[in-house]
Design an enzyme around this catalytic site. Structure first.
Site: not given
Ligand code: CO
Length: 200
Positions: A101, A98, A42, A44, A46
């Site tokens: 999400c 994750h 992803c 993301d 993080r």
């Molecule tokens: Co995500």
């Protein structure tokens, strides 16, 4: 602008540190890459691929998009997959989702996110496919997290169904596909136990 200056300074400090630890590091990388892993994860912020598996530059070929989706019609993802498998000959493809999400969560309440809704429809389709598993889960966070896992499992299946992967396995290439999920709460990865190596 000052924040970007910080980034450039960070970069100079990082390069100096790496060189101090290993004077040949960058010279080795200029001779090419031979990563054994393709990471499909992803976007993301993080969930940075190299960092969470503690691997340096040169070790992981990476493709990231919102909600780690693999589509047979996505030329971007397919190009990464083809180069990784046919040229780099990676041995492991890791689809990593994750918990928590935002893309997966948004797919459960579509309708007001414009363009990204079209993308997240693919995750909504996963939710529809597995509604018998998801419907009984009442707690919202738990439902999102279960869909995060199911989405990874579905994307592993999508990777395996591509002609790129099927072709590699037909030729006896050593290649396995794995589904992992990352927990932002403690930084730990979990293997979802859906690895496929093409031998069956
Ligand atoms: Co995500």
């Amino acid at each position: 602008m000052s924040e970007l200056k910080d980034l450039l300074e960070n970069n100079r400090n990082w390069a100096a540190r790496v060189t101090a630890n290993d004077p040949e590091f960058f010279a080795r990388l200029t001779r090419g890459q031979k990563p054994k892993h393709l990471w499909i994860g992803c976007s993301d912020s993080r969930v940075p691929a190299n960092e969470i598996v503690d691997l340096p530059p040169g070790e992981v070929f990476v493709h990231r998009n919102v909600a780690n989706i693999v589509l047979q019609t996505d030329m971007n993802c397919l190009s990464v997959l083809q180069y990784a498998v046919e040229t780099l000959k990676v041995e492991h493809i890791i689809v990593c989702g994750h918990y928590g999400c935002g893309g997966v969560e948004a797919s459960m309440k579509p309708g007001n996110l414009a363009l990204i809704d079209n993308w997240l429809r693919k995750v909504s389709a996963v939710a529809e496919k597995y509604h018998d598993i998801l419907d009984p889960i009442e707690e919202k966070g738990e439902k999102v997290n279960r869909l995060c896992e199911l989405n990874v499992i579905e994307q592993v299946s999508n990777v395996c169904r591509t002609t790129i992967i099927q072709g590699a396995w037909d030729q006896g290439q050593k290649l396995s596909v794995h589904g992992w999920i990352y927990d932002i709460h403690d930084g730990l990865l979990h293997d979802l136990g859906v690895s496929v190596d093409g031998s069956t």
